[in-house]
Design a protein around this motif. Sequence first.
Motif, PDB file in Angstrom:
ATOM      1  N   GLU A  37      -1.817   0.698  -4.587  1.00  9.77           N
ATOM      2  CA  GLU A  37      -1.915   0.173  -5.951  1.00  9.77           C
ATOM      3  C   GLU A  37      -3.274   0.474  -6.564  1.00  9.77           C
ATOM      4  O   GLU A  37      -3.539   0.111  -7.707  1.00  9.77           O
TER       5      GLU A  37
ATOM      6  N   TYR B 192      -2.607  -0.123   3.016  1.00  8.95           N
ATOM      7  CA  TYR B 192      -1.411  -0.429   2.227  1.00  8.95           C
ATOM      8  C   TYR B 192      -1.757  -0.300   0.743  1.00  8.95           C
ATOM      9  O   TYR B 192      -1.892   0.800   0.232  1.00  8.95           O
ATOM     10  N   THR B 193      -1.994  -1.432   0.035  1.00  7.83           N
ATOM     11  CA  THR B 193      -2.223  -1.351  -1.415  1.00  7.83           C
ATOM     12  C   THR B 193      -3.594  -0.770  -1.754  1.00  7.83           C
ATOM     13  O   THR B 193      -3.790  -0.254  -2.852  1.00  7.83           O
TER      14      THR B 193
ATOM     15  N   ARG C  16       8.130  -3.903   0.613  1.00  4.22           N
ATOM     16  CA  ARG C  16       7.172  -4.962   0.335  1.00  4.22           C
ATOM     17  C   ARG C  16       7.292  -6.145   1.313  1.00  4.22           C
ATOM     18  O   ARG C  16       6.304  -6.790   1.656  1.00  4.22           O
TER      19      ARG C  16
ATOM     20  N   GLY D  53       2.388   2.796  -0.443  1.00  5.21           N
ATOM     21  CA  GLY D  53       2.427   1.645  -1.342  1.00  5.21           C
ATOM     22  C   GLY D  53       1.108   1.343  -2.017  1.00  5.21           C
ATOM     23  O   GLY D  53       0.812   0.206  -2.358  1.00  5.21           O
TER      24      GLY D  53
END
Lengths: 167, 319
Positions: free
Chosen positions: A127, A94-95, A145, A125
Amino acid sequence: MKDLDAEALCRQLAEQIRPHVCPATALVGIYTGGLWLAERLHAELGIAQPLGAIDVSFYRDDYASKGLHASPKKTEIPFDVDGAHVILVDDVLYTGRTTRAALNELFDFGRPARVELAVLVDRGGRELPVAARYCAHTLAAPLAREQNLELQRDEAGQFGLKLTQRA
Amino acid sequence: MRNPQLNQHGELQHLLTLDGLPRDILNAILDTAAPFTEVAEREVKKLPLLRGKSVFNLFFENSTRTRTTFEIAAKRLSADVVNLNINTSSAAKGESLLDTVDNLCAMQADMFVVRHAASGAPMLIAQHLQNTGRDHIHVVNAGDGRHAHPTQGLLDMYTIRHFKRDFTNLTVAIVGDVLHSRVARSQIAALTTLGVPEVRVIGPKTLLPTEVERLGVRVFHDMREGLKGVDVVMMLRLQNERMNGALLPTPQEYYKIWGLTAEKLALAKPDAIVMHPGPMNRGVEIDSAVADGAQAVILPQVTFGIAVRMAVMSMLGSR
């Protein structure tokens, strides 16, 4: 995620990794789903190095705001990290923050020759600048989210992917 | 009134005493300590949890083991540790306890680890911090007077759980100078909360507090009788330096009656473990052969103490 067959994805992931396995290859699963997956891959691929397990609770970047994760597990790296070809295994990417934490923790055990990432599903997603070398499935559109996707394991040891909505 | 150790969400804010601390919090600390034991095996024995935090060890009373293990625990969590030896500093020049605390707060302290001869000193500091709106600063009691030594109690519980797994079928004996022992008070509180069905205290009448039975323990004045069938023997140090008045005959005589020897230990269960919080007086409360014997877990206690203190500090340190 009814259309996602976790068992089939797991087999695909194993086949992606198989051509690249060498005697120095070692698997490290990230608690909890990643470790289940790593256990399966470890057996399926006949990896010689013992399986490692990482709980990233002590390395998370949200410790200051969220506190310590409840009942963290023991990290166990039962092989010599120096010079190892490590494949970090997680269920869902994910991040990228969990991968960052796992890398930091891994390097406190030594200097691996190479680290790669294997995941069952990339949900989008990101980061952080993290990419998986082995990935069985990438979602066409990133999940919102509030949505949480994680690997489940039933009593018979069969895998499933569960999508839940956070309040 | 809410427990002053807990914040409004029921999470640990300070660790002052084990008395009245709920069972789920005790268990959470013990569960959290387990993965910290593994850090000692690593190439890099450091975790980043308290990076950038300052931990002040405020020791108004001498201690080697406790201060050292707190220091190691904080350093393994990457905190900056400042040791203040108060005997040679401002308190000796007449500064009050709370003035010392205010000055250290002005130096951006995040946590105080406090040992003090006066019961209640860490609580006084915690209340002062609360009254002055400094909720982000935490206090850990490292032993106050005869009151409490919660991290010692916790590491003892960790040790028992490690060797015996389950608290709910155990008989535990605490032997010796209970009267002067903050360790014994913390042990009794934790053992009772964790569901140990039988806690015994064994010692001469002069070294047991009056009405100690009210703590929920069985009292024995005969060591042989008290040790029969126990799973855990927790020895206490004979607190010579606290002793005033003729509570005891001589150390030799004490050893004869209350010293743990192999012959007395044989009355406990064959797999009973022997614990001691240190420092030991060999030949006073414990025989060397027992202290170094197969049933002793005194050195594992010290090692587990680091992990338990890491757990406490990391549970406090994030808020």
